[in-house]
Design a protein around this motif. Structure first.
Motif, PDB file in Angstrom:
ATOM      1  N   CYS A 109      94.316  31.801  31.683  1.00 51.86           N
ATOM      2  CA  CYS A 109      95.589  31.242  31.221  1.00 51.86           C
ATOM      3  C   CYS A 109      96.505  32.369  30.757  1.00 51.86           C
ATOM      4  CB  CYS A 109      95.369  30.274  30.055  1.00 51.86           C
ATOM      5  SG  CYS A 109      94.270  28.900  30.391  1.00 51.86           S
ATOM      6  N   LEU A 110      97.795  32.159  30.932  1.00 49.02           N
ATOM      7  CA  LEU A 110      98.772  33.099  30.384  1.00 49.02           C
ATOM      8  C   LEU A 110     100.058  32.355  30.063  1.00 49.02           C
ATOM      9  CD1 LEU A 110     100.428  35.309  33.160  1.00 49.02           C
ATOM     10  CD2 LEU A 110      99.019  33.321  33.701  1.00 49.02           C
ATOM     11  N   GLY A 111     100.775  32.866  29.079  1.00 47.13           N
ATOM     12  CA  GLY A 111     102.028  32.248  28.674  1.00 47.13           C
ATOM     13  C   GLY A 111     102.347  32.572  27.228  1.00 47.13           C
ATOM     14  N   GLU A 112     103.495  32.099  26.784  1.00 43.15           N
ATOM     15  CA  GLU A 112     103.921  32.342  25.407  1.00 43.15           C
ATOM     16  C   GLU A 112     103.124  31.459  24.442  1.00 43.15           C
ATOM     17  OE1 GLU A 112     108.130  31.652  25.354  1.00 43.15           O
ATOM     18  OE2 GLU A 112     108.386  32.690  27.262  1.00 43.15           O
ATOM     19  N   ASP A 161      98.356  35.922  25.743  1.00 47.60           N
ATOM     20  CA  ASP A 161      99.711  35.764  25.221  1.00 47.60           C
ATOM     21  C   ASP A 161     100.634  36.743  25.932  1.00 47.60           C
ATOM     22  OD1 ASP A 161      99.664  33.688  23.310  1.00 47.60           O
ATOM     23  OD2 ASP A 161      98.652  34.997  21.887  1.00 47.60           O
ATOM     24  N   THR A 162     101.832  36.294  26.233  1.00 51.11           N
ATOM     25  CA  THR A 162     102.778  37.117  26.981  1.00 51.11           C
ATOM     26  C   THR A 162     104.069  37.317  26.196  1.00 51.11           C
ATOM     27  OG1 THR A 162     103.885  35.243  28.045  1.00 51.11           O
ATOM     28  CG2 THR A 162     101.900  36.106  29.120  1.00 51.11           C
ATOM     29  N   PRO A 163     104.868  38.301  26.581  1.00 52.53           N
ATOM     30  CA  PRO A 163     106.232  38.406  26.028  1.00 52.53           C
ATOM     31  C   PRO A 163     107.069  37.186  26.419  1.00 52.53           C
ATOM     32  CG  PRO A 163     105.579  40.425  27.158  1.00 52.53           C
ATOM     33  CD  PRO A 163     104.559  39.386  27.518  1.00 52.53           C
ATOM     34  N   ILE A 164     108.213  37.063  25.784  1.00 54.14           N
ATOM     35  CA  ILE A 164     109.128  35.958  26.100  1.00 54.14           C
ATOM     36  C   ILE A 164     109.901  36.335  27.364  1.00 54.14           C
ATOM     37  CG2 ILE A 164     110.987  34.481  25.249  1.00 54.14           C
ATOM     38  CD1 ILE A 164     110.123  35.204  22.423  1.00 54.14           C
ATOM     39  N   SER A 165     109.228  36.171  28.495  1.00 50.82           N
ATOM     40  CA  SER A 165     109.829  36.498  29.796  1.00 50.82           C
ATOM     41  C   SER A 165     109.183  35.618  30.859  1.00 50.82           C
ATOM     42  CB  SER A 165     109.640  37.976  30.144  1.00 50.82           C
ATOM     43  OG  SER A 165     110.104  38.230  31.457  1.00 50.82           O
TER      44      SER A 165
END
Length: 347
Positions: free
Chosen positions: A35-38, A64-68
């Motif tokens: 999984c990946l996302g904000e 967790d990812t940057p807000i992009s």
């Protein structure tokens, strides 16, 4: 058309927990799933859509990812092309506008443009819909945009059982899948003021639901109502009110928009002769019109008793005001009125 049944022992789960359980079981089964996302990590997703997964699988598989949004889908695209099975969350479906080029020109077309050499087993998830006063930029559904784009499958569960089974199928599919969960159906404690279906029986073991098989929610003889996502429980309430007035509603939930089970709709119409399509998307150029057009193309074999009717959001942005929001988003009362109008015809 399929009925959702199981012989195994079942428990009651809310929508969000059933969806997360499917992801957990697929991550346990297949190490290529991640999984990946904000905020999907320690927070577990702002809608609890990945709750508990970070603790079990760690930061490598719950990222967790940057807000992009563009970076999220670009990463997911590359990982899928290399044989991984990413689940990329974009939080709100409205935010897909930020990265629409990735969806429209890359994710949807890579398999085609590579002559089938590159598979993209990628799931894009997002919350969708209104009803909680999130205003014009956080309350849309937009599934018609993705259904209009070849190369993408579109999934819209309306209940916890389907939420789990369809998520399992989506993760295992070798094509890009847009999986949209309606916030008003999640059953989150912090959102318990919403008229939602909180918990239903969901088997503990893993199971899948084939794409393109509608569910008959209620059997009837006078009118066919086709509804998606949150419109399904609203239509079910309307069907109960109409039954008290002597009108028998057959309610169909397609469950997936792409592929779409038109055979189930045709079979129901051969019995009822009346059609109402209810959708929480914009009216013009939308899914409601597409379904009615497909029915119209079969009028040589399907005899209707009334002109088909569609019910959707009028061509306006979704208001912040609770009263105005309730007026533009189809409600049970609007479905009742539309069915009663259909019953006045007898072509």
């Amino acid at each position: 058309m399929s009925q959702s049944t199981t012989t195994a022992e079942s428990r009651k789960l809310p929508f969000y927990a059933a969806m997360v359980e499917a992801i957990r079981q697929e991550m346990q089964r297949d190490s290529s799933v991640f999984c990946l996302g904000e905020d999907v990590g320690q927070i577990g997703g702002v809608f609890q859509s990945t709750v508990g997964l970070f603790k079990e699988f760690g930061a490598q598989r719950v990222r967790d990812t940057p807000i992009s949004e563009t970076a999220i889908l670009g990463t997911a695209l590359g990982a899928a092309a290399q044989g991984m099975r990413p689940i990329a969350e974009l939080m709100f479906v409205d935010f897909m506008g930020v990265c629409f080029d990735q969806i429209l020109n890359n994710i949807s077309k890579t398999t085609y443009m590579s002559g089938g050499a590159i598979k993209l087993p990628l799931v894009i998830t997002a919350s969708t819909g209104g009803g909680i006063c999130d205003a014009a930029q956080h309350s849309q559904t937009l599934h018609g945009y993705f259904a209009h784009t070849p190369g993408i499958k579109v999934v819209m569960p309306s209940n916890p059982y389907d939420a789990k089974g369809l998520m399992t199928t989506a993760i295992r599919d070798d094509s890009p899948v847009v999986y949209l969960f309606h916030r008003a159906l999640l059953g989150l404690p912090v959102m318990n003021f919403i008229d939602a279906r909180f918990a239903e029986e969901v088997p503990e073991e893993s199971y899948s639901i084939p794409f393109g098989q509608a569910r008959r929610v209620r059997e009837g003889s006078d009118v066919t109502v086709v509804a998606f996502s949150q419109m399904v429980p609203k239509a079910l309430v309307a069907a109960g009110e109409l039954a008290a007035k002597g009108i028998s509603v057959e309610l169909l939930d397609p469950r997936t928009l792409v592929p779409l089970d038109m055979d189930a709709i045709f079979a129901s119409l051969e019995k009822t002769g009346r059609l109402l399509v209810v959708d929480e998307d914009y009216l013009s150029f939308g899914v409601t019109g597409e379904i009615i057009a497909r029915v119209a193309e079969q009028l040589d074999r399907i005899k209707l008793k009334a002109p088909p009717r569609r019910l959707a959001i009028p061509d306006v942005s979704i208001p912040y005001s609770p009263a105005l929001e309730s007026a533009v988003i189809p409600q049970s009362r609007h479905i009742v009125a539309a069915v009663e109008e259909l019953m006045t015809f007898n072509l």
